[in-house]
Enzyme design. Structure first.
Site, short mmCIF file in Angstrom:
data_model
loop_
_atom_site.label_atom_id
_atom_site.label_comp_id
_atom_site.label_asym_id
_atom_site.label_seq_id
_atom_site.Cartn_x
_atom_site.Cartn_y
_atom_site.Cartn_z
CD GLU A 1 37.12 44.39 42.05
OE1 GLU A 1 36.45 43.87 42.96
OE2 GLU A 1 38.26 44.02 41.75
NE ARG B 1 39.12 42.00 39.97
CZ ARG B 1 40.11 41.13 39.92
NH1 ARG B 1 40.50 40.61 38.76
NH2 ARG B 1 40.70 40.74 41.03
CB SER C 1 39.63 44.50 45.70
OG SER C 1 40.55 43.48 45.95
N1 EPU Z 1 49.68 45.29 50.18
C1 EPU Z 1 50.14 46.09 51.17
N2 EPU Z 1 49.26 46.58 52.09
C2 EPU Z 1 47.93 46.29 52.04
C3 EPU Z 1 47.45 45.47 50.99
C4 EPU Z 1 48.35 44.97 50.07
O1 EPU Z 1 51.34 46.38 51.24
O2 EPU Z 1 47.20 46.78 52.91
C5 EPU Z 1 50.64 44.72 49.21
C6 EPU Z 1 50.84 43.22 49.47
O3 EPU Z 1 51.80 42.99 50.44
C7 EPU Z 1 51.26 42.72 48.13
C8 EPU Z 1 50.47 43.61 47.18
O4 EPU Z 1 50.12 44.78 47.91
O5 EPU Z 1 52.62 42.93 47.91
C9 EPU Z 1 49.23 42.94 46.61
O6 EPU Z 1 48.34 42.57 47.67
P1 EPU Z 1 47.40 41.28 47.54
O7 EPU Z 1 48.22 40.09 47.18
O8 EPU Z 1 46.58 41.19 48.76
O9 EPU Z 1 46.50 41.58 46.28
P2 EPU Z 1 45.70 42.88 45.77
O10 EPU Z 1 46.42 43.48 44.62
O11 EPU Z 1 45.40 43.79 46.90
C10 EPU Z 1 44.34 41.60 43.96
C11 EPU Z 1 42.89 41.45 43.55
C12 EPU Z 1 42.17 40.50 44.49
C13 EPU Z 1 42.85 39.15 44.45
C14 EPU Z 1 44.34 39.35 44.85
C15 EPU Z 1 45.12 38.07 44.68
C16 EPU Z 1 42.22 43.52 42.49
C17 EPU Z 1 41.44 44.79 42.62
N3 EPU Z 1 42.23 42.74 43.57
O12 EPU Z 1 44.35 42.23 45.24
O13 EPU Z 1 40.84 40.34 43.99
O14 EPU Z 1 42.24 38.25 45.36
O15 EPU Z 1 44.95 40.32 43.97
O16 EPU Z 1 45.29 37.78 43.33
O17 EPU Z 1 42.77 43.25 41.43
C18 EPU Z 1 38.69 41.37 44.15
O18 EPU Z 1 38.80 41.69 42.97
O19 EPU Z 1 37.67 41.68 44.84
C19 EPU Z 1 39.77 40.66 44.79
C20 EPU Z 1 39.71 40.34 46.05
#
Ligand code: EPU
Length: 342
Positions: free
Chosen positions: A337, A169, A241
């Site tokens: 972000e 990012r 995010s």
């Molecule tokens: N999780 C929870 N509770 C929540 C949210 C997430 O337990 O309320 C857990 C999920 O179950 C999972 C882990 O956290 O085990 C990761 O969650 P998720 O797959 O939704 O991904 P994220 O880390 O929250 C990142 C990126 C997203 C991207 C997704 C998929 C960042 C800041 N965000 O989100 O990117 O779509 O991975 O690759 O790196 C963005 O940058 O705006 C964005 C949406």
């Protein structure tokens, strides 16, 4: 272009951001070519106006007071494809093209590389700035070069992928030096015969239940997965995010594991571990919490949402509470972000 005639005054910025927050810009102009952009920049220089460059407005929040200066919306379009010597295809794409339309275009032409980045709002020119990423892919993996105008001199410079200094990012374009440039065109190298990336757990899981993966089906899978995790932009405002996932030292990670033994991790090398902040926020009770007209999304706590008539002030107060709470309870200083123009 007659800049004077094309400039609008007192334009509400909330209409141009996916968060739907922000007061008026004193002056606002849309530019459709690099020449128009140069003219707008020259006009701003001659009239001593501060400038702010806007793409799809999907990663930005303006203050309730708006912007004192000229907001320039990049509407530079165009997609040019050409084959390369080793059967890859180069796409030269105007910065104002809508990102997801480019993904759809490449998938429909059987070009591999950006399918996992389906459904991300925003414009092409914004993608290198924060090196958008999702489901195991970052846009840097497919970017060959980035063309940008230097604001001061209005000269065009082409940056190689290496010069873009991409990381999680982050890129050169977020640095003080990089902010002196406006991206007008991006060169993508896509593959006619690519390898699908099913490494992300949600994607792998989708294909255990469904048919075998193809390029088109991966795009469908990502659209379905995102549809469950992100709110409908017609109903609420959001920028996806709100915070970056923290990258911790092994020592910090060990301490966090003592608190949350089941915390997943994205990558784990000898020195650094990236952890999902959404998981931590949920554990700390932030999932689906609302204060005034802003809150976290019920299905994903990293996603901050705003309801009709929410103000930037309310948003800043809400996210500051999250930041303080995470710091107090885990010691982690989280990074935003989304860009706040306040
Ligand atoms: N999780 C929870 N509770 C929540 C949210 C997430 O337990 O309320 C857990 C999920 O179950 C999972 C882990 O956290 O085990 C990761 O969650 P998720 O797959 O939704 O991904 P994220 O880390 O929250 C990142 C990126 C997203 C991207 C997704 C998929 C960042 C800041 N965000 O989100 O990117 O779509 O991975 O690759 O790196 C963005 O940058 O705006 C964005 C949406």
């Amino acid at each position: 272009m007659d800049v004077q005639k094309s400039i609008k005054q007192d334009v509400l910025l909330k209409k141009f951001t996916t968060f739907r927050i922000g007061g008026p810009a004193d002056y606002f102009i849309s530019v459709h070519s690099t020449d128009e952009l140069k003219e707008a920049l020259q006009y701003a220089q001659e009239h001593n106006l501060k400038t702010f460059v806007l793409g799809g407005g999907s990663n930005i929040v303006f203050s309730d007071e708006g912007f004192r200066g000229l907001v320039i919306k990049i509407e530079i379009k165009g997609i040019v494809c050409h084959d390369t010597e080793n059967s890859d295809v180069m796409l030269e794409v105007g910065g104002g093209e809508v990102w997801d339309e480019l993904v759809s275009f490449s998938v429909s032409r059987n070009l591999y590389g950006i399918e996992n980045l389906s459904s991300i709002p925003g414009t092409v020119g914004a993608t290198p700035v924060q090196n958008i990423g999702a489901y195991g892919v970052e846009v840097k993996d497919c970017i060959e070069w980035v063309e940008a105008i230097e604001i001061q001199t209005r000269n065009i410079k082409r940056f190689s992928r290496k010069e873009c200094l991409f990381s999680y990012r982050d890129s050169f374009f977020k640095t003080a030096c990089g902010r002196k440039y406006i991206i007008v065109k991006v060169g993508f190298r896509l593959k006619k015969e690519g390898v699908l990336n099913l490494s992300y757990v949600d994607v792998a899981h989708y294909f255990t239940q469904k048919k075998s993966p193809t390029l088109k089906r991966v795009r469908e899978a990502i659209i379905t997965i995102r549809g469950k995790k992100f709110p409908n932009l017609n109903e609420v405002g959001t920028a996806g995010s709100f915070f970056k996932n923290p990258i911790l030292t092994q020592k910090e990670y060990k301490l966090l594991k003592e608190k949350f033994s089941d915390i997943p991790s994205y990558y784990n090398d000898a020195t650094r571990v990236k952890v999902p902040l959404g998981f931590i926020l949920e554990k700390l009770g932030w999932k689906g919490r609302t204060n005034n007209l802003v809150g976290t999304y019920k299905n994903q706590s990293l996603v901050v949402v705003s309801y009709k008539k929410a103000t930037c002030k309310q948003l800043v107060s809400f996210i500051s509470d999250i930041e303080k709470d995470v710091k107090n309870k885990t010691g982690i200083v989280i990074e935003r972000e989304v860009t706040l123009v306040v």
